[in-house]
Design a protein around this motif. Sequence first.
Motif, PDB file in Angstrom:
ATOM      1  N   TYR A 285       0.858  -1.186   0.000  1.00 48.65           N
ATOM      2  CA  TYR A 285       0.000   0.000   0.000  1.00 48.65           C
ATOM      3  C   TYR A 285       0.888   1.228   0.000  1.00 48.65           C
ATOM      4  CZ  TYR A 285      -4.274   2.638   1.190  1.00 48.65           C
ATOM      5  OH  TYR A 285      -5.362   3.474   1.176  1.00 48.65           O
ATOM      6  N   GLY A 286       0.776   2.042  -1.027  1.00 50.39           N
ATOM      7  CA  GLY A 286       1.641   3.199  -1.171  1.00 50.39           C
ATOM      8  C   GLY A 286       2.372   3.106  -2.492  1.00 50.39           C
ATOM      9  N   ILE A 287       3.680   3.395  -2.464  1.00 52.42           N
ATOM     10  CA  ILE A 287       4.462   3.361  -3.693  1.00 52.42           C
ATOM     11  C   ILE A 287       4.487   1.958  -4.290  1.00 52.42           C
ATOM     12  CG2 ILE A 287       6.625   2.967  -2.437  1.00 52.42           C
ATOM     13  CD1 ILE A 287       6.220   5.054  -5.665  1.00 52.42           C
ATOM     14  N   ASP A 288       4.390   0.916  -3.453  1.00 53.44           N
ATOM     15  CA  ASP A 288       4.382  -0.460  -3.954  1.00 53.44           C
ATOM     16  C   ASP A 288       3.096  -0.772  -4.705  1.00 53.44           C
ATOM     17  OD1 ASP A 288       3.115  -0.145  -1.547  1.00 53.44           O
ATOM     18  OD2 ASP A 288       4.153  -1.758  -0.511  1.00 53.44           O
ATOM     19  N   GLY A 289       1.962  -0.311  -4.173  1.00 49.74           N
ATOM     20  CA  GLY A 289       0.706  -0.477  -4.896  1.00 49.74           C
ATOM     21  C   GLY A 289       0.698   0.318  -6.189  1.00 49.74           C
ATOM     22  N   TYR A 290       1.275   1.513  -6.123  1.00 48.59           N
ATOM     23  CA  TYR A 290       1.399   2.347  -7.324  1.00 48.59           C
ATOM     24  C   TYR A 290       2.207   1.636  -8.404  1.00 48.59           C
ATOM     25  CZ  TYR A 290       3.654   5.889 -10.272  1.00 48.59           C
ATOM     26  OH  TYR A 290       4.157   6.590 -11.329  1.00 48.59           O
ATOM     27  N   CYS A 291       3.305   0.986  -8.009  1.00 51.15           N
ATOM     28  CA  CYS A 291       4.144   0.269  -8.983  1.00 51.15           C
ATOM     29  C   CYS A 291       3.365  -0.841  -9.671  1.00 51.15           C
ATOM     30  CB  CYS A 291       5.383  -0.304  -8.288  1.00 51.15           C
ATOM     31  SG  CYS A 291       6.594   0.931  -7.799  1.00 51.15           S
TER      32      CYS A 291
ATOM     33  N   PHE B  76       4.422   9.757  -7.763  1.00 52.83           N
ATOM     34  CA  PHE B  76       3.715   9.306  -6.564  1.00 52.83           C
ATOM     35  C   PHE B  76       3.823  10.357  -5.465  1.00 52.83           C
ATOM     36  CE2 PHE B  76       3.549   7.231  -2.420  1.00 52.83           C
ATOM     37  CZ  PHE B  76       2.315   6.593  -2.515  1.00 52.83           C
ATOM     38  N   HIS B  77       2.698  10.628  -4.818  1.00 48.71           N
ATOM     39  CA  HIS B  77       2.664  11.603  -3.734  1.00 48.71           C
ATOM     40  C   HIS B  77       2.290  10.898  -2.432  1.00 48.71           C
ATOM     41  CE1 HIS B  77       3.002  14.783  -6.693  1.00 48.71           C
ATOM     42  NE2 HIS B  77       2.012  14.214  -7.374  1.00 48.71           N
ATOM     43  N   PRO B  78       3.107  11.029  -1.397  1.00 49.09           N
ATOM     44  CA  PRO B  78       2.823  10.332  -0.137  1.00 49.09           C
ATOM     45  C   PRO B  78       1.550  10.842   0.516  1.00 49.09           C
ATOM     46  CG  PRO B  78       4.591  11.922   0.165  1.00 49.09           C
ATOM     47  CD  PRO B  78       4.314  11.874  -1.309  1.00 49.09           C
ATOM     48  N   ALA B  79       0.984  10.008   1.384  1.00 51.09           N
ATOM     49  CA  ALA B  79      -0.252  10.344   2.089  1.00 51.09           C
ATOM     50  C   ALA B  79       0.016  10.378   3.584  1.00 51.09           C
ATOM     51  CB  ALA B  79      -1.329   9.309   1.774  1.00 51.09           C
ATOM     52  N   ASN B  80      -0.894  10.985   4.312  1.00 49.62           N
ATOM     53  CA  ASN B  80      -0.875  10.863   5.762  1.00 49.62           C
ATOM     54  C   ASN B  80      -1.658   9.600   6.129  1.00 49.62           C
ATOM     55  OD1 ASN B  80       0.481  13.349   6.007  1.00 49.62           O
ATOM     56  ND2 ASN B  80      -1.472  14.443   5.877  1.00 49.62           N
ATOM     57  N   ALA B  81      -1.279   8.966   7.229  1.00 50.53           N
ATOM     58  CA  ALA B  81      -1.894   7.677   7.533  1.00 50.53           C
ATOM     59  C   ALA B  81      -2.113   7.481   9.027  1.00 50.53           C
ATOM     60  CB  ALA B  81      -1.023   6.543   7.002  1.00 50.53           C
TER      61      ALA B  81
ATOM     62  N   ASN C 247      -7.734   2.701  -6.051  1.00 56.46           N
ATOM     63  CA  ASN C 247      -8.546   3.676  -5.310  1.00 56.46           C
ATOM     64  C   ASN C 247      -9.003   3.152  -3.948  1.00 56.46           C
ATOM     65  OD1 ASN C 247      -8.477   5.611  -7.456  1.00 56.46           O
ATOM     66  ND2 ASN C 247     -10.004   4.379  -8.544  1.00 56.46           N
ATOM     67  N   VAL C 248      -8.041   2.755  -3.140  1.00 57.84           N
ATOM     68  CA  VAL C 248      -8.312   2.215  -1.799  1.00 57.84           C
ATOM     69  C   VAL C 248      -7.911   3.250  -0.749  1.00 57.84           C
ATOM     70  CG1 VAL C 248      -7.731   0.397  -0.158  1.00 57.84           C
ATOM     71  CG2 VAL C 248      -7.957  -0.148  -2.586  1.00 57.84           C
ATOM     72  N   THR C 249      -8.769   3.485   0.225  1.00 59.14           N
ATOM     73  CA  THR C 249      -8.425   4.410   1.304  1.00 59.14           C
ATOM     74  C   THR C 249      -8.021   3.691   2.590  1.00 59.14           C
ATOM     75  OG1 THR C 249     -10.768   4.572   1.916  1.00 59.14           O
ATOM     76  CG2 THR C 249      -9.887   6.276   0.446  1.00 59.14           C
TER      77      THR C 249
ATOM     78  N   ARG D  36      -5.002   3.235   7.289  1.00 59.10           N
ATOM     79  CA  ARG D  36      -5.965   4.158   6.669  1.00 59.10           C
ATOM     80  C   ARG D  36      -5.215   5.381   6.135  1.00 59.10           C
ATOM     81  NH1 ARG D  36     -11.372   4.434   6.889  1.00 59.10           N
ATOM     82  NH2 ARG D  36     -11.358   2.718   8.413  1.00 59.10           N
ATOM     83  N   PHE D  37      -5.315   5.625   4.822  1.00 59.12           N
ATOM     84  CA  PHE D  37      -4.706   6.793   4.189  1.00 59.12           C
ATOM     85  C   PHE D  37      -5.725   7.927   4.096  1.00 59.12           C
ATOM     86  CE2 PHE D  37      -0.957   5.033   1.449  1.00 59.12           C
ATOM     87  CZ  PHE D  37      -0.349   4.564   2.606  1.00 59.12           C
ATOM     88  N   ASP D  38      -5.217   9.164   3.983  1.00 60.69           N
ATOM     89  CA  ASP D  38      -6.137  10.301   3.850  1.00 60.69           C
ATOM     90  C   ASP D  38      -6.485  10.609   2.401  1.00 60.69           C
ATOM     91  OD1 ASP D  38      -3.792  11.445   2.966  1.00 60.69           O
ATOM     92  OD2 ASP D  38      -3.826  13.150   4.349  1.00 60.69           O
ATOM     93  N   ARG D  39      -6.042   9.745   1.477  1.00 59.32           N
ATOM     94  CA  ARG D  39      -6.433   9.873   0.075  1.00 59.32           C
ATOM     95  C   ARG D  39      -6.370   8.487  -0.561  1.00 59.32           C
ATOM     96  NH1 ARG D  39      -2.536   9.200  -3.510  1.00 59.32           N
ATOM     97  NH2 ARG D  39      -0.347   9.402  -2.895  1.00 59.32           N
ATOM     98  N   PRO D  40      -7.117   8.248  -1.632  1.00 57.91           N
ATOM     99  CA  PRO D  40      -7.103   6.924  -2.268  1.00 57.91           C
ATOM    100  C   PRO D  40      -5.742   6.598  -2.864  1.00 57.91           C
ATOM    101  CG  PRO D  40      -9.010   8.201  -2.963  1.00 57.91           C
ATOM    102  CD  PRO D  40      -8.095   9.156  -2.255  1.00 57.91           C
TER     103      PRO D  40
END
Length: 288
Positions: A131-137, A166-171, A274-276, A258-262
Motif C-alpha cells: 500500500y503506497g508506492i508499492d501499490g502504485y508500482c 507518486f505523492h505520499p499520504a498521511n496515515a 482507489n483504496v483508502t 488508513r490513508f487520507d487519500r485513495p
Amino acid sequence: MQYVLFNPQAGNGSGAQQARALDARFPEETFSYTDMTTISDYAAWLGTLPVDASLIIAGGDGTLNRFLNDTNGMALPEQLYYFATGSGNDFLHDLGLEKGADPVPVAQHLRDLPTVTVNGKHWRFLNGIGYGIDGYCCEVGDALRGKSDKPVNYTAIAIKGLLFHFHPANAEVTVDGKTKRYRRVWLAPTMNGRFYGGGMMVTPDQHRGNAEGKVSVCVMHGSGKIKTLAVFPSIFKGGHVKHTEMVEILTGHDIEVRFDRPCALQIDGETIRNVTSYSVHAGVPARV
C-alpha cells in the motif's frame, strides 16, 4: 500420475512452456496438465482427482494467491506442491529457494493464512499487502503489460514514482487496538513473509508460521523525495530498517491502515485501485 495446474500468464506469458518442462526434468514421471484459467468450478475439478493425488501448482505468487482464494474452504490434496514459474517468486525466496528449484511441498504453508479486508471484501494472502508506492508500482506495471509484452521493470517504476509521480499520504496505523499517526507515508505494507515486489525484504524479521501468529506492518514515512530515494534501494537487503527516523515496523494480530487519500493496493501482486484503507487479521491466534 502427477497432476499439474499451470497459469499460462505466469512468467510474462511463458507459464505453459515452463510448466511442461517438468516432462524433461522428470522423465520417469507422467504428468497431466490443466490450464487453471479454464477451470470455472474448482470443487468439481478437485473431485475428479484420485484420493491420493499429487498436485503441482505451477505459476508465480499471484497464481498461488488466486488458487488459495478460489479454493478457500475446500479439501486440498495433502500432496500439494509448488513449482515456481513466475517473474518475482517472493514466496519461493522466503522458503530459501531460487527459481529453478524442484517442486516444493506447500500444503502446510496454505493453512491458517492471514486475511485482508478491502472495501468489504475478504482475501487470504500468502506474502503481503502493498500500500503506497508499492501499490502504485503494480498499478503502473499492469498498465504497461496491457500495452506491451516486454518484461516490466518495477525498480524503474518505483524510482520514477518517487521522483515525479507518486505523492505520499498521511496515515493512521492501528495495531491490536493502538493507533499511531504518520505524515508523508511512502509505503505501509502488512506482511506474512519477508519478501514482496520481486525480492524486496521489507520486513526482515517477519517469519511465516511464527509461534506468536503475528504479521508485520512496515511504515516508511516523514522523509522527502531525495532521502526516500537514497534509502529505498536498501530495502532489497532489509537495510532500510536501520533508518529508524523514517522506518518503523509494528507487529500484531489485527492491523488497520488508513490513508487520507485513495491509493492503489496490491495483494500478492494483484492490484486493487482507489483504496483508502485495509485491515488484516492474522490467521493464527496468539499462543499462550
